[in-house]
Design a protein around this motif. Sequence first.
Motif, mmCIF file in Angstrom:
data_model
loop_
_atom_site.group_PDB
_atom_site.id
_atom_site.type_symbol
_atom_site.label_atom_id
_atom_site.label_comp_id
_atom_site.label_asym_id
_atom_site.label_seq_id
_atom_site.Cartn_x
_atom_site.Cartn_y
_atom_site.Cartn_z
ATOM 1 N N GLN A 154 0.812 -1.210 0.000
ATOM 2 C CA GLN A 154 0.000 0.000 0.000
ATOM 3 C C GLN A 154 0.852 1.268 0.000
ATOM 4 O O GLN A 154 0.318 2.366 -0.104
ATOM 5 C CB GLN A 154 -0.927 0.000 1.216
ATOM 6 N N ASN A 155 2.171 1.137 0.121
ATOM 7 C CA ASN A 155 3.013 2.331 0.080
ATOM 8 C C ASN A 155 2.973 2.951 -1.307
ATOM 9 O O ASN A 155 2.931 2.252 -2.312
ATOM 10 C CB ASN A 155 4.449 1.976 0.457
ATOM 11 N N VAL B 44 -6.029 9.805 8.979
ATOM 12 C CA VAL B 44 -5.858 8.373 9.236
ATOM 13 C C VAL B 44 -5.879 7.582 7.933
ATOM 14 O O VAL B 44 -5.055 6.681 7.711
ATOM 15 C CB VAL B 44 -6.968 7.872 10.190
ATOM 16 N N ASN C 147 -2.749 8.389 5.799
ATOM 17 C CA ASN C 147 -1.579 7.852 6.498
ATOM 18 C C ASN C 147 -1.446 6.343 6.278
ATOM 19 O O ASN C 147 -0.346 5.829 6.077
ATOM 20 C CB ASN C 147 -1.700 8.157 7.990
ATOM 21 N N GLY C 148 -2.582 5.649 6.282
ATOM 22 C CA GLY C 148 -2.549 4.211 6.043
ATOM 23 C C GLY C 148 -1.999 3.873 4.675
ATOM 24 O O GLY C 148 -1.261 2.899 4.503
ATOM 25 N N GLY D 42 1.762 4.429 7.094
ATOM 26 C CA GLY D 42 1.366 4.378 8.499
ATOM 27 C C GLY D 42 2.265 5.115 9.465
ATOM 28 O O GLY D 42 2.095 4.985 10.684
ATOM 29 N N GLU D 43 3.204 5.911 8.968
ATOM 30 C CA GLU D 43 4.165 6.559 9.864
ATOM 31 C C GLU D 43 4.108 8.086 9.815
ATOM 32 O O GLU D 43 4.967 8.751 10.379
ATOM 33 C CB GLU D 43 5.587 6.108 9.498
ATOM 34 N N LEU E 106 1.139 10.237 10.302
ATOM 35 C CA LEU E 106 -0.191 10.748 10.663
ATOM 36 C C LEU E 106 -0.185 12.250 10.919
ATOM 37 O O LEU E 106 -0.982 12.992 10.343
ATOM 38 C CB LEU E 106 -0.726 10.013 11.899
ATOM 39 N N GLN F 150 -5.572 -7.484 4.216
ATOM 40 C CA GLN F 150 -5.028 -6.175 4.589
ATOM 41 C C GLN F 150 -6.040 -5.270 5.272
ATOM 42 O O GLN F 150 -5.707 -4.150 5.666
ATOM 43 C CB GLN F 150 -4.453 -5.458 3.364
ATOM 44 N N GLY G 150 -11.912 0.725 7.871
ATOM 45 C CA GLY G 150 -10.706 0.452 7.102
ATOM 46 C C GLY G 150 -10.991 -0.106 5.725
ATOM 47 O O GLY G 150 -10.053 -0.384 4.959
ATOM 48 N N SER H 72 -9.670 2.116 2.546
ATOM 49 C CA SER H 72 -8.211 2.098 2.417
ATOM 50 C C SER H 72 -7.718 0.737 1.963
ATOM 51 O O SER H 72 -6.762 0.638 1.182
ATOM 52 C CB SER H 72 -7.567 2.470 3.759
ATOM 53 N N THR I 291 -5.544 -0.511 -1.891
ATOM 54 C CA THR I 291 -4.274 -1.227 -2.059
ATOM 55 C C THR I 291 -4.243 -2.037 -3.351
ATOM 56 O O THR I 291 -3.175 -2.454 -3.802
ATOM 57 C CB THR I 291 -4.014 -2.167 -0.870
#
Length: 561
Positions: free
Chosen positions: A3-4, A149, A152-153, A157-158, A160, A327, A334, A337, A341
């Motif tokens: 998902q990045n 949120v 960020n996901g 995830g780092e 936020l 995921q 969720g 999001s 992915t």
Amino acid sequence: MSQNLAFADYAVFIIYFIVVTTYGYTIYRKREKNEHDAKAYFLAEGNLTWWAIGASLIASNISAEQFIGMSGEGFFLGIAVAAYEWIAAIALIIVAVWFIPVYLKNKIYTMPQFLKTRYNESTALIMAVFWLFLYVFVNLTSILYLGAVAINGLAGGEYLHVIMVGLAVFALFISLGGMKVVAYTDVIQVAVLIIGGLVTSYIALTTVGQYFGVGENAIAGFKVLMREAPEHFKMIIPKPTATSSQLEIDKYLTFPGLLSYLAGIWIINLNYWGCNQYITQRALGADLQTARTGILFAGFLKLLMPLIVMLPGIAAYVLYQNGHLPQLVGGKDGAYSAVLTFLPTGLKGLSVAALTAAIVASLAGKVNSISTIYTLDIHKKYIQKEAGERQQVNIGRIAVFAAMLLAVLFTWNDLLGIGGVGGFTYIQKYTGFISPGVFAMFILGMFWRRTTGTAAIVGVILGFVLSVLFNEYAPMLFGNETLLYTAYPNGKGTFEIPFHICMGLSFFFTTLAMIAISFAGPKINPKAFELDTEMFKVKPQTTVMIVITLLVIFALYAKFW
């Protein structure tokens, strides 16, 4: 989990950012000669086209609570949640035909001004303060938190807090230019969110088709959804019986079938679209025909929204139930999001841009309304009565900054617990506490000339008290089964009345109380609005738009009843 975001995704997002900011700056430069005209800043008076009004209404309305929250409700409830969007289209018709003429004829620019003109200054001040708190601590915070949120996901995830600040700054950049900049950048925002949203839905359906062996075909994927989750394609949630599971009861508590259509969902939509500064502000500076066409155009766009914000949630449900969505994290909120992915590089960036567009447009619209109410209805009247045009604009900009700063502070560590209850439910429930009283106050004030100021104050207070009573205490005080309601176990050890029914009961008794109090006053209140049949007449092209909207809604309900 893949998902990045890749370089191409960031490139698409940066292009979107550059286009919006450049266009916004261009619009701002064009209105520089009116930079310190207060009405131009707050209302873009006389300068918005019908398509800008309609697009801005949708861009301000569709935000993280729809993309994340309504997609989550699609995962949980299914197509029944689409009623919020499709009934909204009918509510917009009612607002365009009957509400807007009243506002424009009486030169209403803010909702507190309506209350002062129709009732008294005390009512206006009480509601101005109340709306400011609601907009800042319910709407603004929830939009910012849910949006940060979600993005960020997708970003790993780092980040936020970085994303949270970035969204706030982006929205500030747009909103400081005033309503005209907000509205015209919303045209780009709504185009991005519709295109990006449709791409996400298409990929979700083709992914379903691929996993279930029918090929990468969106229509085939949709048929799989209907086959695998038939209960998710029913508009009416059945009333629980003695043998119903807790899941079935929870669904009914969220959307209580036909009873929702008797009161709750109408109060939500008519109050939101017709008595809400955040929304009506877009149309209050235009002429009647432009305002009506823009509002009805927004109604057309609302018909598309379930395809964009709900369908990915149903796709996520089917994939998850069959083990194809490991995921998914964070429960139903969720779902959106998790579906993102599956998007390939580049398109993922477009979908993030769509989500960002929805969030930023809503944040900008909300803080613009906050600054309008604060500046025109509080600061100018009670703090700095002699403030000139330039001072009002500057005060408005300070209010924009202060509101956004508060939103960031309260969402930094989720002090309000938005993540714990689910974003869509958080907004609907807490705004629902005041909707019955506010809507009763507005609807009687517009169309019943006998309504008094005392009745209005009693109505807004009583509506809130009754909402709290029915939502929180009625089962404990009066029992679980009465002539007025049935309370159901909520899985938390207590019983609960569906909040749509609570709203209907609150509205009914509040309206009765206001009517009774008003009968003690004169037959025609001196502050009553003058109405005439001519102001409610519509042109043929307007009638055509209304008929087409109603026919589409009828067809949808006939298909999915």
